[in-house]
Write an enzyme that holds these catalytic residues in place. Sequence first.
Site, PDB file in Angstrom:
ATOM      1  N   ASP A  34       0.817  -1.205   0.000  1.00  0.00           N
ATOM      2  CA  ASP A  34       0.000   0.000   0.000  1.00  0.00           C
ATOM      3  C   ASP A  34       0.863   1.272   0.000  1.00  0.00           C
ATOM      4  OD1 ASP A  34      -2.332   1.433   0.039  1.00  0.00           O
ATOM      5  OD2 ASP A  34      -2.778   1.065   2.149  1.00  0.00           O
ATOM      6  N   GLY A  35       0.313   2.365  -0.525  1.00  0.00           N
ATOM      7  CA  GLY A  35       0.955   3.677  -0.421  1.00  0.00           C
ATOM      8  C   GLY A  35       1.601   4.176  -1.701  1.00  0.00           C
ATOM      9  N   TRP A  39       2.666   8.036  -2.268  1.00  0.00           N
ATOM     10  CA  TRP A  39       4.080   8.301  -2.574  1.00  0.00           C
ATOM     11  C   TRP A  39       4.184   9.273  -3.751  1.00  0.00           C
ATOM     12  CZ3 TRP A  39       7.108   7.609  -6.915  1.00  0.00           C
ATOM     13  CH2 TRP A  39       8.504   7.611  -6.732  1.00  0.00           C
ATOM     14  N   HIS A  51       2.649   3.606  -8.904  1.00  0.00           N
ATOM     15  CA  HIS A  51       2.474   2.177  -9.207  1.00  0.00           C
ATOM     16  C   HIS A  51       3.704   1.620  -9.920  1.00  0.00           C
ATOM     17  CE1 HIS A  51      -1.509   2.501  -7.746  1.00  0.00           C
ATOM     18  NE2 HIS A  51      -1.998   3.174  -8.766  1.00  0.00           N
ATOM     19  N   TRP A  83     -11.493  -1.826  -8.900  1.00  0.00           N
ATOM     20  CA  TRP A  83     -12.191  -1.460 -10.143  1.00  0.00           C
ATOM     21  C   TRP A  83     -12.881  -0.108 -10.023  1.00  0.00           C
ATOM     22  CZ3 TRP A  83     -10.760  -4.200 -14.140  1.00  0.00           C
ATOM     23  CH2 TRP A  83     -10.439  -5.551 -13.990  1.00  0.00           C
ATOM     24  N   LEU A 145      11.027 -20.663  -4.677  1.00  0.00           N
ATOM     25  CA  LEU A 145      10.036 -19.760  -4.072  1.00  0.00           C
ATOM     26  C   LEU A 145       8.743 -19.734  -4.893  1.00  0.00           C
ATOM     27  CD1 LEU A 145       9.644 -17.250  -1.950  1.00  0.00           C
ATOM     28  CD2 LEU A 145      10.135 -15.868  -3.960  1.00  0.00           C
TER      29      LEU A 145
HETATM   30  C1  V07 Z   1       0.959  -3.966  -9.699  1.00  0.00           C
HETATM   31  C2  V07 Z   1       2.876  -2.727  -8.673  1.00  0.00           C
HETATM   32  C3  V07 Z   1       3.183  -3.108  -7.247  1.00  0.00           C
HETATM   33  C4  V07 Z   1       2.540  -2.203  -6.238  1.00  0.00           C
HETATM   34  C5  V07 Z   1       1.069  -2.423  -6.058  1.00  0.00           C
HETATM   35  C6  V07 Z   1       0.104  -1.954  -7.142  1.00  0.00           C
HETATM   36  C7  V07 Z   1       0.648  -1.781  -8.530  1.00  0.00           C
HETATM   37  C8  V07 Z   1       3.191  -6.634 -10.210  1.00  0.00           C
HETATM   38  C9  V07 Z   1       2.049  -7.172 -10.761  1.00  0.00           C
HETATM   39  C10 V07 Z   1       1.889  -8.513 -11.292  1.00  0.00           C
HETATM   40  C11 V07 Z   1       0.671  -9.178 -11.207  1.00  0.00           C
HETATM   41  C12 V07 Z   1       0.519 -10.477 -11.684  1.00  0.00           C
HETATM   42  C13 V07 Z   1       1.603 -11.114 -12.222  1.00  0.00           C
HETATM   43  C14 V07 Z   1       2.815 -10.490 -12.344  1.00  0.00           C
HETATM   44  C15 V07 Z   1       2.958  -9.185 -11.871  1.00  0.00           C
HETATM   45  C16 V07 Z   1       1.095  -6.156 -10.631  1.00  0.00           C
HETATM   46  C17 V07 Z   1      -0.919  -5.053 -10.726  1.00  0.00           C
HETATM   47  C18 V07 Z   1      -0.376  -3.964 -10.100  1.00  0.00           C
HETATM   48  C19 V07 Z   1      -2.342  -5.060 -11.153  1.00  0.00           C
HETATM   49  F1  V07 Z   1       1.475 -12.386 -12.674  1.00  0.00           F
HETATM   50  N1  V07 Z   1       2.959  -5.400  -9.767  1.00  0.00           N
HETATM   51  N2  V07 Z   1       1.682  -5.099 -10.011  1.00  0.00           N
HETATM   52  N3  V07 Z   1      -0.198  -6.161 -11.006  1.00  0.00           N
HETATM   53  N4  V07 Z   1       1.482  -2.863  -9.027  1.00  0.00           N
END
Ligand code: V07
Length: 254
Positions: A34-35, A39, A51, A83, A145
């Site tokens: 979160d955040g 940020w 993001h 959403w 992992l």
């Molecule tokens: C998202 C980046 C991290 C911070 C939180 C919100 C934004 C990695 C993925 C992801 C998801 C599935 C996958 C591989 C990577 C991701 C969303 C948002 C929707 F198989 N970061 N990240 N998906 N953020």
Amino acid sequence: MLEKLTKWKSSLSSQEGPKIEDVNVPRHIAIIMDGNGRWAKRKGLPRIAGHREGMKVINKVVRKADELGVEILTLYAFSTENWKRPKTEVDYLMKLPERFLNKELPMLMEKNVKVRLMGSIENLPEHTKRAVSKAVKDTEKNTGLILNFALNYGSRFELMEAVKKIANQIENGSLSAEEINESVLKENLMTAELRDPDLLIRTSGEIRLSNFMLWQVAYSEFWFTDVLWPDFDEQHLVEAIAVYQKRARRYGGV
Ligand code: V07
């Protein structure tokens, strides 16, 4: 195995900040990242910049968790409530799995990481579905992992679906109501094959679960920090684990 232990020991002794034990490392860590928006706002940047920055942190956390011998890392990437955000933000978020995987899949393969997902993947845009399905397939034979992304995930939805599945089994005669127990419920959750998180981390100062793994965190240790997710690093992970280990010692769990 010996090689892994040696690597692990040397990484522990070279650590700055809190020292952690090489025994009793949490086997499953779940993180509410979160955040990111906050940020960005603080820096006068659009939310999507937060993001993007937050995505970069995952690489560091995966490597460190792997090095410490964590078995499962669950990351809350997108909730069923997300959403409701502006369409431009949602559209951007839905591109992040592809972006992340294009960049990080080679590292994940090198580290023997197995990608898995929990959430309603069917309702995602086609391009997102394609990218995540490919990552799951490409890493399915990996034995290291487990990197479990919660994507379009909500715990109440998960529980509702589990109840529906159980009701169906009763309807078709493969189960009787009397046979329902904790293990039947667990087997019908999106985490059926995973152990429950030992440690839950939430960044950005919010002290709530926000519909995340309600069933699974019944006995988990919680660690909250004011650090915003894009500022989170290896040392924060080590700090969280150190606190976890201290609590375990206090309760005589080890
Ligand atoms: C998202 C980046 C991290 C911070 C939180 C919100 C934004 C990695 C993925 C992801 C998801 C599935 C996958 C591989 C990577 C991701 C969303 C948002 C929707 F198989 N970061 N990240 N998906 N953020």
